[in-house]
Design a protein around this motif. Structure first.
Motif, PDB file in Angstrom:
ATOM      1  N   THR A   1       0.845  -1.181   0.000  1.00 44.39           N
ATOM      2  CA  THR A   1       0.000   0.000   0.000  1.00 44.39           C
ATOM      3  C   THR A   1       0.885   1.236   0.000  1.00 44.39           C
ATOM      4  N   SER A   2       0.360   2.349  -0.450  1.00 46.62           N
ATOM      5  CA  SER A   2       1.157   3.553  -0.603  1.00 46.62           C
ATOM      6  C   SER A   2       1.279   4.296   0.725  1.00 46.62           C
ATOM      7  N   THR A   3       2.398   4.968   0.907  1.00 45.13           N
ATOM      8  CA  THR A   3       2.624   5.810   2.078  1.00 45.13           C
ATOM      9  C   THR A   3       2.149   7.241   1.869  1.00 45.13           C
ATOM     10  N   GLY A   4       1.645   7.569   0.698  1.00 47.82           N
ATOM     11  CA  GLY A   4       1.232   8.923   0.395  1.00 47.82           C
ATOM     12  C   GLY A   4       2.295   9.733  -0.307  1.00 47.82           C
ATOM     13  N   SER A   5       3.517   9.234  -0.380  1.00 50.49           N
ATOM     14  CA  SER A   5       4.621   9.891  -1.079  1.00 50.49           C
ATOM     15  C   SER A   5       5.196   8.892  -2.070  1.00 50.49           C
ATOM     16  N   SER A   6       5.157   9.229  -3.346  1.00 49.00           N
ATOM     17  CA  SER A   6       5.634   8.297  -4.373  1.00 49.00           C
ATOM     18  C   SER A   6       7.137   8.069  -4.268  1.00 49.00           C
TER      19      SER A   6
ATOM     20  N   GLY B   1      12.195  -1.282  -3.344  1.00 44.61           N
ATOM     21  CA  GLY B   1      11.750  -1.518  -4.704  1.00 44.61           C
ATOM     22  C   GLY B   1      10.385  -2.153  -4.829  1.00 44.61           C
ATOM     23  N   HIS B   2       9.632  -2.258  -3.731  1.00 48.23           N
ATOM     24  CA  HIS B   2       8.306  -2.868  -3.791  1.00 48.23           C
ATOM     25  C   HIS B   2       7.242  -1.902  -4.278  1.00 48.23           C
ATOM     26  N   GLY B   3       7.561  -0.625  -4.380  1.00 47.25           N
ATOM     27  CA  GLY B   3       6.578   0.339  -4.833  1.00 47.25           C
ATOM     28  C   GLY B   3       5.601   0.758  -3.764  1.00 47.25           C
ATOM     29  N   GLY B   4       5.889   0.502  -2.514  1.00 51.20           N
ATOM     30  CA  GLY B   4       5.013   0.856  -1.409  1.00 51.20           C
ATOM     31  C   GLY B   4       5.419   0.111  -0.148  1.00 51.20           C
ATOM     32  N   LEU B   5       4.642   0.307   0.903  1.00 58.39           N
ATOM     33  CA  LEU B   5       4.883  -0.357   2.180  1.00 58.39           C
ATOM     34  C   LEU B   5       4.142  -1.685   2.202  1.00 58.39           C
ATOM     35  N   SER B   6       4.861  -2.759   2.407  1.00 59.00           N
ATOM     36  CA  SER B   6       4.254  -4.092   2.405  1.00 59.00           C
ATOM     37  C   SER B   6       3.290  -4.238   3.567  1.00 59.00           C
TER      38      SER B   6
END
Length: 387
Positions: free
Chosen positions: A42-47, A55-60
């Protein structure tokens, strides 16, 4: 000749195959699979922060992020506000510890999106784009594209999808949805100040639907203005980190956590902070600059913003035994990183000092003196090759 039905797993029953995907958070909003390990993230709100987490593109899901900050600034609080605002935009349940409604009212609002060129096109151009998109799926040399498999019970692909990571504006205020799920958890002054946090979080996780995503936010943990003096005792502080880690592993498909710690009160040289880092899945350290960098401002580009501090990545969430952290295109784990907080975003990018202006002039003079006259090519001697 024996026949069997297609799309039926050998050696297994149909009921088990149909019931297996129900436990996965594929239907949860704001969740996508990691490009490396396919773990839900899921995203942290900051890309920029999303691209930095291994490198996962978000917080697992099922992991925590521990943010340390030195100095008297509150840049870590800005990351928490982005994290909470993103969760509210995605319909996640927010668990806020030690803060009241005023903290929620100060969350940044979603920035206005610029009109895309596709909306300004004529209907004929849009029809051409649709036809080109259809033929694009055929591939090259008449290759046949595989059909897109729809999930059970879904007949078409939704046209308008909620973005995975929103763009926020710090000058605006977030309009809370009517169905916003916010759980305010107060800090107890008893002998066990962290027990209400664990009890309220466990109760909400056990009673919520399986596809509900929860975000735990703990700003300025162990701060004397929020917590009692006995909260920093290792038996109390490490106990909540152990229990939180157990909850994250138990609810690894629906829970994430983000905490901040002031290093001015609890430096990293203390064993208490090192144990907290070991019990956290990801650890970031924010070190703000003590003064403005005039040399960087003069050499920077006109539209380039001056960084406010450095970012140190001490630990990233690891989801497999092989690691899979920090590898891939665009990896900047081995470079010096700096963060910039502007009115629209919290950006993290590689940092390098600009060259000194005096050195450039000296280098230009040296190159002009050594340059041969006319079109003749000078020969290099042994003295020129010496450093």
């Amino acid at each position: 000749m024996a026949f069997r039905k297609r799309n039926v797993a050998l050696g297994g029953s149909t009921s088990n195959a149909a019931a297996a995907p129900a436990s996965k958070p594929e239907g949860a909003p704001g969740v996508k699979p990691s490009p490396f390990t396919s773990h839900p993230v899921t995203s942290t709100g900051s890309s920029s922060l999303d691209s930095l987490l291994g490198g996962h593109g978000g917080l697992s899901l099922g992991s925590s992020l521990f943010i340390e900050e030195s100095g008297m600034t509150d840049y870590g609080g800005a990351l928490l506000s982005y994290y909470a605002a993103e969760g509210l935009c995605q319909g996640h349940t927010i668990h806020l510890v030690g803060m009241g409604d005023h903290w929620i009212r100060e969350l940044p609002g979603v920035a206005a999106q610029k009109s895309s060129s596709r909306r300004e096109q004529s209907p004929a151009d849009e029809e051409k784009m649709k036809i080109a998109w259809r033929y694009e799926r055929l591939g090259q040399a008449g290759e046949r594209a595989l059909p897109i498999r729809q999930p059970p019970g879904q007949t078409s692909i939704p046209q308008e999808e909620v973005p995975f990571c929103h763009t926020f504006d710090l000058t605006k205020r977030l309009t809370l949805p009517k169905d916003a799920k916010i759980n305010h958890i107060q800090i107890s002054r008893d002998a066990q100040p962290f027990d209400p946090i664990l009890q309220s979080l466990s109760r909400s996780l056990s009673t919520s639907p399986p596809n509900t995503i929860h975000r735990l936010i703990i700003p300025s943990i162990l701060s004397p203005g929020l917590y009692p003096p006995h909260a920093c005792i290792p038996q109390n502080f490490l106990r909540i980190l152990h229990n939180l880690r157990a909850l994250l592993r138990q609810h690894h498909t629906k829970l994430t956590a983000m905490l901040t710690l002031p290093l001015e009160l609890y430096p990293r040289s203390q064993g208490l902070v090192r144990w907290a880092e070991l019990l956290s899945d990801g650890v970031l350290e924010l070190t703000p600059f003590p003064h403005r960098m005039d040399a960087y401002t003069e050499a920077a580009k006109p539209n380039e913003e001056q960084p406010q501090g450095m970012v140190k990545v001490h630990k990233v969430p690891i989801d497999t035994e092989r690691g899979e952290g920090g590898a891939g295109a665009g990896n900047s784990m081995g470079e010096d990183l700096a963060f910039t907080v502007s009115r629209r975003k919290f950006a993290i990018k590689p940092f390098s000092l600009p060259p000194m202006e005096g050195d450039q002039e000296a280098q230009a003079q040296k190159e002009g003196a050594e340059k041969p006259a006319g079109n003749a090519v000078g020969k290099l001697s042994g003295k020129d090759l010496e450093f």
